[in-house]
Design an enzyme around this catalytic site. Structure first.
Site, short mmCIF file in Angstrom:
data_model
loop_
_atom_site.label_atom_id
_atom_site.label_comp_id
_atom_site.label_asym_id
_atom_site.label_seq_id
_atom_site.Cartn_x
_atom_site.Cartn_y
_atom_site.Cartn_z
N ARG A 38 -8.44 4.35 -33.27
CA ARG A 38 -9.68 3.81 -33.85
C ARG A 38 -9.67 2.29 -33.90
O ARG A 38 -10.72 1.66 -33.78
CB ARG A 38 -9.89 4.37 -35.26
CG ARG A 38 -10.30 5.82 -35.19
CD ARG A 38 -10.59 6.39 -36.54
NE ARG A 38 -11.21 7.69 -36.36
CZ ARG A 38 -11.42 8.56 -37.34
NH1 ARG A 38 -11.03 8.27 -38.58
NH2 ARG A 38 -11.99 9.71 -37.11
N LYS A 200 -15.98 27.98 -38.33
CA LYS A 200 -17.03 28.56 -39.16
C LYS A 200 -18.40 28.44 -38.54
O LYS A 200 -18.73 27.42 -37.94
CB LYS A 200 -17.05 27.86 -40.51
CG LYS A 200 -15.89 28.23 -41.37
CD LYS A 200 -16.05 27.60 -42.73
CE LYS A 200 -14.97 28.08 -43.69
NZ LYS A 200 -15.02 27.32 -44.93
N GLY A 353 -14.14 16.54 -34.64
CA GLY A 353 -12.77 16.04 -34.74
C GLY A 353 -11.77 16.92 -34.01
O GLY A 353 -10.95 16.43 -33.23
N GLY A 376 -18.97 14.76 -38.10
CA GLY A 376 -20.14 15.06 -38.92
C GLY A 376 -21.38 14.29 -38.46
O GLY A 376 -22.47 14.85 -38.37
P1 ADP Z 1 -14.62 20.49 -34.87
O1 ADP Z 1 -13.70 19.70 -35.76
O2 ADP Z 1 -14.43 20.17 -33.42
O3 ADP Z 1 -16.05 20.41 -35.31
P2 ADP Z 1 -14.14 22.91 -36.34
O4 ADP Z 1 -13.56 22.09 -37.44
O5 ADP Z 1 -15.44 23.56 -36.56
O6 ADP Z 1 -14.20 22.03 -34.99
O7 ADP Z 1 -13.14 24.08 -35.95
C1 ADP Z 1 -11.82 23.83 -35.55
C2 ADP Z 1 -10.90 24.93 -36.03
O8 ADP Z 1 -11.38 26.20 -35.63
C3 ADP Z 1 -9.53 24.80 -35.44
O9 ADP Z 1 -8.61 24.49 -36.48
C4 ADP Z 1 -9.25 26.17 -34.83
O10 ADP Z 1 -7.94 26.63 -35.10
C5 ADP Z 1 -10.26 27.04 -35.53
N1 ADP Z 1 -10.57 28.26 -34.77
C6 ADP Z 1 -11.08 28.36 -33.55
N2 ADP Z 1 -11.16 29.65 -33.16
C7 ADP Z 1 -10.68 30.38 -34.16
C8 ADP Z 1 -10.48 31.78 -34.37
N3 ADP Z 1 -10.81 32.67 -33.45
N4 ADP Z 1 -9.95 32.17 -35.56
C9 ADP Z 1 -9.61 31.28 -36.50
N5 ADP Z 1 -9.78 29.95 -36.37
C10 ADP Z 1 -10.29 29.50 -35.21
MG MG Z 2 -12.92 20.12 -37.77
#
Ligand code: ADP
Ligand code: MG
Length: 396
Positions: A38, A200, A353, A376
């Site tokens: 960063r 989620k 992230g 976000g």
């Molecule tokens: P980002 O930060 O890119 O927006 P998220 O925070 O929404 O992504 O999700 C990332 C997390 O989702 C990771 O820690 C990953 O381990 C988890 N994840 C992805 N697929 C699954 C799954 N099938 N079951 C449980 N966790 C999952």
């Molecule tokens: Mg995340």
């Protein structure tokens, strides 16, 4: 359109104090900066101002000290990194709201850089307190916001101050984020494919809603897919499902029709461990003791075909638990698909992230068009929300 730093070219900037909101919310380990990404990312803006003889005042938050002067959240460890990168001394201002602070900034020589202590040491920061914004504003003559990741929060250093210091412009990092997330995605070349995954569905419902009318397809992976499987009445075993979102998922499936694409196959295991027994199965073959931890090879191929065909791709959320191999396979395959699409001329954008970490882990970060620094903030932009830190900047 927002005014950017470029627009100040040719103006008399020498000696002016540029108040720059950067994102130095970096990970610390044993009192030093563990990842300088960063800081390095902010250098083009800092150098541009330095080269034009500005006195450069840098401000950022770090962590969540909740309005208290907690030493473990001090920005001081950033100073040696900046000094090394800039090849020049960097001053540190312990108390940016003290009475002496404005005088300290005036004592800087032309082209000199000063870093302010953590903006979140002051309770007024997160409250967007006008008095704090005014105290901050006394340290600068004009405002540059280069902290896209904080732009979705109306804080004193991101929003309040932008009304007090003029001009108020977007730095180079911020400008790039806006160019991709507003420009490329507002009028996307088609087909426009979104790939959504992650833990989620709840945090991303609004994104799905906002994207549905604009995209040609949304490919769904990650745990998010499991809530959709449950909505189809399938057994999901011990997979991460959000029971209170099943109805919403049903509704989205109806409304999305063929645009919502679920994986044809998944990788399941009985426990989340690198040496767990794994099986690749169809979504209607998930046993009660098993959990979905990734999309399988069939689904990767299914998704990659769509991605390669696309002219614009937006990706948020890993396809599986990429932190625990072999459950990174689907995420890595999709990342490769994005790299190929980019080579073929598609615009590919990654937000989030964990998604950014996943593409970096796959060594493909520089083979996509844009990796957003703001998780976000990038999602809120996609949802069509105004980001207060952006809205407060000058219009062109
Ligand atoms: P980002 O930060 O890119 O927006 P998220 O925070 O929404 O992504 O999700 C990332 C997390 O989702 C990771 O820690 C990953 O381990 C988890 N994840 C992805 N697929 C699954 C799954 N099938 N079951 C449980 N966790 C999952
Ligand atoms: Mg995340």
């Amino acid at each position: 359109m927002k005014r950017t730093l470029d627009s100040l070219e040719g103006q008399p900037l020498e000696g002016e104090r540029a108040w720059v909101r950067v994102d130095f919310n970096v990970p610390l380990r044993d009192g030093s900066v563990a990842d300088t990404t960063r800081i390095v990312a902010s250098l083009p803006t800092i150098r541009w101002l330095k080269d034009r003889g500005c006195r450069v005042i840098l401000a950022s938050h770090l962590g969540r000290p909740k309005g208290q002067r907690k030493p473990e959240y001090s920005l001081r460890p950033v100073v040696p990194v900046l000094e090394r990168e800039l090849g020049a001394p960097v001053r540190f201002l312990e108390d940016p709201v003290s009475e002496a602070a404005p005088q300290e900034t005036r004592r800087l020589k032309r082209g000199e850089v000063m870093l302010l202590e953590n903006t979140r040491y002051y309770p007024g920061e997160e409250q967007n307190d006008p008095a704090l914004a005014e105290a901050f504003a006394r340290l600068g003559d004009f405002y540059v916001n280069d902290a896209f990741g904080s732009a979705h929060r109306a804080h004193a250093s991101t929003e309040g101050i932008a009304h007090l210091l003029k001009p108020a412009v977007a730095g180079f990092l911020m400008a790039r984020e806006l160019e991709f997330l507003l420009g490329a995605l507002a009028e996307p070349a088609r087909p426009f494919v979104a790939v959504l995954g992650g833990a989620k569905i709840s945090g991303k419902i609004d994104v799905i809603e906002a994207l549905l009318p604009r995209v040609d397809a949304i490919l769904i992976g990650g745990a998010m897919a499991c809530t959709f499987f449950a909505a189809q009445g399938l057994e999901t075993g011990k997979s991460l499902v959000e029971p209170d979102r099943i109805d919403m998922a049903k509704e989205l499936l109806e409304r999305g029709g063929e645009k919502l694409v679920l994986p044809e196959g998944v990788t399941i295991a009985r426990e989340l461990s690198p040496d767990a027994e794994i099986k690749d199965v169809r979504p209607d073959e998930i046993g009660p003791d098993w959990a979905v931890y990734d999309i399988d090879e069939n689904a990767s191929d299914q998704f990659i075909k769509r991605i390669r065909n696309a002219k614009t791709v937006f990706w948020n959320g890993p396809m599986g638990v990429f932190e625990t191999p072999p459950f990174d396979a689907g995420t890595v395959a999709v990342a490769r698909g994005l790299a190929v699409a980019t080579e073929q001329g598609a615009t590919t954008i990654i937000g989030g992230g964990d998604s950014a970490a996943a593409i970096a882990q796959a060594g493909l970060a520089d083979r996509v068009s844009h990796v957003s620094t703001g998780g976000g903030a990038s999602l809120e932009l996609l949802e069509g929300k105004q980001l207060p830190g952006v809205a407060a900047l000058d219009d062109v």
